[in-house]
Motif scaffolding. Structure first.
Motif, mmCIF file in Angstrom:
data_model
loop_
_atom_site.group_PDB
_atom_site.id
_atom_site.type_symbol
_atom_site.label_atom_id
_atom_site.label_comp_id
_atom_site.label_asym_id
_atom_site.label_seq_id
_atom_site.Cartn_x
_atom_site.Cartn_y
_atom_site.Cartn_z
ATOM 1 N N UNK A 1 0.826 -1.208 0.000
ATOM 2 C CA UNK A 1 0.000 0.000 0.000
ATOM 3 C C UNK A 1 0.862 1.260 0.000
ATOM 4 N N UNK A 2 1.882 1.258 0.829
ATOM 5 C CA UNK A 2 2.756 2.429 0.938
ATOM 6 C C UNK A 2 3.433 2.736 -0.394
ATOM 7 N N UNK A 3 3.887 1.690 -1.083
ATOM 8 C CA UNK A 3 4.578 1.895 -2.355
ATOM 9 C C UNK A 3 3.650 2.489 -3.404
ATOM 10 N N UNK A 4 2.400 2.004 -3.448
ATOM 11 C CA UNK A 4 1.465 2.537 -4.439
ATOM 12 C C UNK A 4 0.993 3.938 -4.064
ATOM 13 N N UNK A 5 0.781 4.179 -2.783
ATOM 14 C CA UNK A 5 0.352 5.515 -2.358
ATOM 15 C C UNK A 5 1.437 6.559 -2.617
ATOM 16 N N UNK A 6 2.677 6.133 -2.638
ATOM 17 C CA UNK A 6 3.786 7.050 -2.898
ATOM 18 C C UNK A 6 3.676 7.686 -4.274
ATOM 19 N N UNK A 7 3.102 6.964 -5.220
ATOM 20 C CA UNK A 7 2.975 7.483 -6.589
ATOM 21 C C UNK A 7 1.527 7.817 -6.935
ATOM 22 N N UNK A 8 0.732 8.093 -5.918
ATOM 23 C CA UNK A 8 -0.666 8.472 -6.093
ATOM 24 C C UNK A 8 -0.879 9.858 -5.496
ATOM 25 N N UNK A 9 -1.760 10.635 -6.096
ATOM 26 C CA UNK A 9 -2.099 11.919 -5.512
ATOM 27 C C UNK A 9 -2.198 13.020 -6.540
ATOM 28 N N UNK A 10 -3.368 13.658 -6.615
ATOM 29 C CA UNK A 10 -3.594 14.695 -7.624
ATOM 30 C C UNK A 10 -2.658 15.879 -7.451
ATOM 31 N N UNK A 11 -2.130 16.082 -6.242
ATOM 32 C CA UNK A 11 -1.221 17.218 -6.029
ATOM 33 C C UNK A 11 0.117 17.014 -6.730
ATOM 34 N N UNK A 12 0.369 15.810 -7.215
ATOM 35 C CA UNK A 12 1.590 15.544 -7.979
ATOM 36 C C UNK A 12 1.389 15.722 -9.488
ATOM 37 N N UNK A 13 0.232 16.269 -9.865
ATOM 38 C CA UNK A 13 0.010 16.660 -11.263
ATOM 39 C C UNK A 13 0.374 18.130 -11.385
ATOM 40 N N UNK A 14 1.287 18.433 -12.278
ATOM 41 C CA UNK A 14 1.722 19.819 -12.471
ATOM 42 C C UNK A 14 1.238 20.314 -13.835
ATOM 43 N N UNK A 15 0.476 21.396 -13.824
ATOM 44 C CA UNK A 15 -0.015 21.996 -15.058
ATOM 45 C C UNK A 15 0.807 23.244 -15.354
ATOM 46 N N UNK A 16 1.445 23.252 -16.508
ATOM 47 C CA UNK A 16 2.275 24.377 -16.891
ATOM 48 C C UNK A 16 1.627 25.217 -17.969
ATOM 49 N N UNK A 17 2.373 26.174 -18.469
ATOM 50 C CA UNK A 17 1.872 27.021 -19.547
ATOM 51 C C UNK A 17 1.867 26.241 -20.857
ATOM 52 N N UNK A 18 1.119 26.760 -21.821
ATOM 53 C CA UNK A 18 1.057 26.152 -23.158
ATOM 54 C C UNK A 18 0.572 24.708 -23.110
ATOM 55 N N UNK A 19 -0.412 24.435 -22.235
ATOM 56 C CA UNK A 19 -1.062 23.126 -22.163
ATOM 57 C C UNK A 19 -0.097 21.990 -21.817
ATOM 58 N N UNK A 20 0.872 22.268 -20.973
ATOM 59 C CA UNK A 20 1.822 21.234 -20.574
ATOM 60 C C UNK A 20 1.382 20.549 -19.280
ATOM 61 N N UNK A 21 1.525 19.216 -19.263
ATOM 62 C CA UNK A 21 1.138 18.403 -18.112
ATOM 63 C C UNK A 21 2.325 17.546 -17.698
ATOM 64 N N UNK A 22 2.635 17.554 -16.412
ATOM 65 C CA UNK A 22 3.718 16.721 -15.889
ATOM 66 C C UNK A 22 3.228 15.948 -14.677
ATOM 67 N N UNK A 23 3.459 14.635 -14.670
ATOM 68 C CA UNK A 23 3.284 13.834 -13.464
ATOM 69 C C UNK A 23 4.640 13.803 -12.770
#
Length: 309
Positions: free
Chosen positions: A117-139
């Motif tokens: 559970x800990x390992x999967x939760x480490x890579x889960x979370x909407x706050x780790x989605x970064x929205x940049x300029x020019x329609x750029x998306x980074x996980x």
């Protein structure tokens, strides 16, 4: 007299039914064809299972580099993040990786261990989605994934409705395996209505709801689930804990848009009855019907339902 002209097709992993009320099947055909074309377009754009989709491109570059996407995808992700904030993380498009810990519809199984559970939760979370300029998306983290399974069908229904109403269709329904949007009336002038299934008896209607200029979505634990130590666990997984929801048997949301209803049905299932009904009470034009673990039917204020007939 108008007639209901329909088309059924499996798309986005669901059985869609498109209904256009027209003078004839010939008059309805362009609407139905345009509806199928739009849903097919969105499936190719949003699916996780096609390596050429923009969702797959974002996922492959998780923790590596931002990806430039269409404005349509960027705005959908923006709305998903707002829904995550609104539901305090109960709705989260990064939660799909957690499902790898479970095998639903396989009878009894053990819950995953704390380390897994800990390992999967480490890579889960909407706050780790970064929205940049020019329609750029980074996980931000390697191994992260996004998926639109809890909102994509609703978004597709809204898009088809927008196309049809812009073309002058006065009455229609887009139904994705029970999650639907409807406007206008049936050919006899009566309102569209949807039946809410009894979670304990799938072929029995518990309540029915008249639907006019509204969208309805239902989430429940009576189709995809597993049991552990006598407790039934839903396929809806809490992104905050990694554990499946287990308290509510069914949640039905009525709202102005199918996208919103689709997402909130998942969120309220995770949140539970008290918090879920409180959230719905803060949203204008949004209502809910909940069947809890004791088979009690709870509803938000000002929703119109009728007993089964």
């Amino acid at each position: 007299m108008l007639q209901k002209c329909n088309l059924r097709k499996r798309m986005m992993g669901s059985d869609f039914e498109l209904i256009a009320c027209c003078d004839s099947e010939a008059a309805a055909a362009p609407y139905l064809q345009a509806g199928v074309a739009e849903i097919t377009r969105l499936e190719r754009l949003l699916t996780e299972f096609d390596e050429d989709s923009q969702t797959s491109l974002i996922n492959r570059n998780a923790g590596i580099a931002p990806v430039t996407v269409d404005g349509e995808v960027y705005r959908l992700i923006q709305r998903c993040i707002r829904l995550s904030e609104l539901s305090q993380g109960a709705f989260d498009i990064t939660a799909g990786t957690l499902k790898s810990l479970y095998r639903f519809n396989t009878g009894n199984q053990a819950l995953p261990g704390k380390h897994a559970l800990k390992e999967q939760l480490r890579i889960t979370g909407f706050r780790n989605i970064e929205l940049g300029s020019d329609n750029q998306v980074l996980l931000r983290k390697k191994g992260m994934r996004i998926g639109f399974g809890a909102i994509g069908k609703g978004y597709a229904a809204d898009r088809v409705k927008a196309l049809w109403t812009a073309s002058g269709l006065a009455s229609g329904v887009i139904n994705a395996s029970g999650d639907l949007t409807a406007w206008g009336c049936q050919p006899d002038g009566s309102p569209w209505r949807i039946g809410i299934a009894d979670p304990g008896k799938e072929d029995t209607i518990l309540r029915w709801i008249p639907v006019e200029k509204a969208s309805v979505a239902t989430s429940g634990n009576y189709i995809q689930y597993f049991e552990h130590k006598g407790i039934r666990y839903s396929h809806n997984i809490d992104p905050r804990t990694g554990l499946p929801a287990r308290l509510l048997k069914s949640v039905t949301i009525v709202s102005p848009g199918a996208e919103l209803s689709d997402a909130l049905a998942t969120a309220v299932t995770i949140m539970g009855a008290d918090a879920g009904l409180y959230l719905l009470g803060q949203l204008p034009g949004v209502h809910g019907i909940i069947v809890d673990e004791h088979n009690h039917v709870l509803t938000s204020e000002k929703i119109s339902t009728h007993a089964s007939i």
